[in-house]
Structures are given as C-alpha cells and as structure tokens.
Write an enzyme that holds these catalytic residues in place. Structure first.
Site, PDB file in Angstrom:
ATOM      1  CD  GLU A   1     -21.997  61.763 -36.211  1.00 61.86           C
ATOM      2  OE1 GLU A   1     -22.692  62.770 -36.430  1.00 61.86           O
ATOM      3  OE2 GLU A   1     -22.278  60.925 -35.335  1.00 61.86           O
TER       4      GLU A   1
ATOM      5  CE  LYS B   1     -26.011  62.811 -32.419  1.00 61.06           C
ATOM      6  NZ  LYS B   1     -25.375  61.877 -33.333  1.00 61.06           N
TER       7      LYS B   1
ATOM      8  NE  ARG C   1     -23.826  54.487 -34.082  1.00 59.58           N
ATOM      9  CZ  ARG C   1     -24.963  55.060 -34.409  1.00 59.58           C
ATOM     10  NH1 ARG C   1     -25.862  54.395 -35.105  1.00 59.58           N
ATOM     11  NH2 ARG C   1     -25.211  56.304 -34.058  1.00 59.58           N
TER      12      ARG C   1
HETATM   13  C1  3PG Z   1     -26.926  59.061 -34.624  1.00 57.04           C
HETATM   14  O1  3PG Z   1     -26.093  58.387 -34.044  1.00 57.04           O
HETATM   15  O2  3PG Z   1     -26.762  60.269 -34.768  1.00 57.04           O
HETATM   16  C2  3PG Z   1     -28.192  58.422 -35.055  1.00 57.04           C
HETATM   17  O3  3PG Z   1     -28.121  57.030 -35.031  1.00 57.04           O
HETATM   18  C3  3PG Z   1     -28.692  58.883 -36.358  1.00 57.04           C
HETATM   19  O4  3PG Z   1     -30.057  58.867 -36.262  1.00 57.04           O
HETATM   20  P1  3PG Z   1     -30.976  58.402 -37.474  1.00 57.04           P
HETATM   21  O5  3PG Z   1     -30.527  57.017 -37.853  1.00 57.04           O
HETATM   22  O6  3PG Z   1     -32.371  58.428 -36.938  1.00 57.04           O
HETATM   23  O7  3PG Z   1     -30.772  59.388 -38.597  1.00 57.04           O
END
Ligand code: 3PG
Length: 217
Positions: free
Chosen positions: A50, A138, A54
């Site tokens: 994924e 999600k 960003r």
């Molecule tokens: C996302 O966008 O899914 C999160 O930023 C991922 O979360 P994590 O950095 O706590 O794994």
C-alpha cells in the site's frame, strides 16, 4: 498465497484481504525508493504494497512499481480526496485504501472500478459501509479504536464485515489480530522503518517482510 515469482496482475483473487497476512503501508520519497522497497518486500515473500499518497512522489512511485515490479500488487493508500482515486488508478494502482470514509470518497473509489478498502473506526461507520455494499474494510486507527476487543465485539452483530486493521499494530501484536475470524490481513508501517529506507538497508526490510509473511492467518 500467490506465488511471488509470477506477476499478480490478472491472477490475484480480487480480495485485498486475502493476498498477504501483512499489508505493508509505505511512504516513498522518490519513485526509485518505491521500487527498491517493493523489490525488498517481494524478496521477503510479501507480494503486496500500500503506497501512501503522502509524498509528492507517490503517484510516480506507484507508476514505477507497476511497471518495474509486476510481481507485486501495488495499491494506493491514504486516499483522502475524491480526485485521488482516479489519479491512483491511472498511475497503475490495483486497489485503493482510505483511512476514513465520506460519501464523495466512497463514490470516487467505486467509480475507479478498483477493489478498495474504505476506512472505518466505529460500528455506525461499519454499518454505513455495509449499506453501500462494502464488506471489506480498513479499521483505522486500529489500536486507538479498540483493537482486537473492538473487532471481537463487532463480529457479533455484523459477522459479514471483514477487516484490515491498521494503525498501531506491530510485529508483536499482529498475530492476535490475525487470529480473529473477521480479520483477513493487518496493515502496518513497521516493515519499512524510516531509518532503513533512508540508508537503503533493503536486506533489513526483506528480513522484516519475511517474518511478517510467516505469520499465520
Ligand atoms: C496507515 O495509514 O495505515 C497508518 O499510518 C499505518 O499505521 P502504523 O504506522 O501505525 O502502522
């Protein structure tokens, strides 16, 4: 689990939740960085990524991964504006993920024609997503929203909803999520630590991916 040596394009089952036990959530600052990360993940046995929208380079990274690493299933994450759904699809994303859901986001992701995971964090949002025809979701932010206790509770009234919990999950906690019947996979950024990416330590990312790929659902 699909073979990691064959392109997933055209052969994957279409359910984002059933490709890998851990979906790597990745930030790439350049297209080449995205390609290097994708190759490191595939080498560790995780043929899905994924790529989050960003950074300025995110769409270019998706485009480059789709063309140079066809054996990985590349999706676009952090879809927060409706217009990003088509941009991601045009860049070669094979699935979309949003951290939360609005009506316009949902329509844009549906219009893309791609599989997608709309983000939810409450039971009302789960019900709204089911109402819109989405059963694969999600859960974000997973830990802050109640984690495994929330998912266990939700399975009672809405057993048809399946989740990719993400947000605050670690290598240590992933198994407790994967043991739940309504969890298909978990998402996380722990596979691509910022310092490993910055220093080009791809073997470390491959090792983290291999450990994650060995987790059982
Ligand atoms: C996302 O966008 O899914 C999160 O930023 C991922 O979360 P994590 O950095 O706590 O794994």
């Amino acid at each position: 689990m699909p073979s990691t040596s064959e392109p997933l394009a055209g052969s994957w089952p279409g359910s984002v939740l059933d490709v890998v036990p851990v979906l790597p959530v990745v930030v790439a600052h350049t297209a080449q960085e995205g390609v290097d990360i994708a190759r490191a993940l595939v080498a560790g046995g995780l043929p899905a990524i994924e790529l989050t929208l960003r950074t300025e380079a995110a769409l270019d990274a998706i485009r480059a991964i789709a063309s140079e690493v066809p054996e990985i299933l590349v999706g676009a994450g952090t879809i927060t504006r409706p217009g990003q759904a088509k941009l991601a699809a045009d860049a070669g994303a094979r699935f979309l993920v949003s951290p939360g859901t609005t009506g316009s986001l949902l329509h844009a992701m549906q219009d893309s024609g791609l599989p997608f995971l709309p983000g939810v964090a409450t039971l009302s949002e789960v019900l709204a997503a089911l109402d819109a025809g989405c059963t694969e979701l999600k859960l974000f932010p997973a830990e802050a929203s109640g984690g495994t206790a929330f998912l266990t509770a939700v399975a009672g009234p809405v057993p048809q909803a399946r989740f990719c919990p993400t947000g605050g999950i670690t290598a240590a906690s992933a198994s407790s999520y994967l043991a739940l019947p309504n969890v298909g996979c978990v998402g996380g950024s722990w596979l691509t630590p910022a310092d490993a990416v910055a220093s080009g330590d791809w073997p470390r990312i491959t090792a983290l991916a291999a450990a994650a790929a060995a987790l059982c659902r």
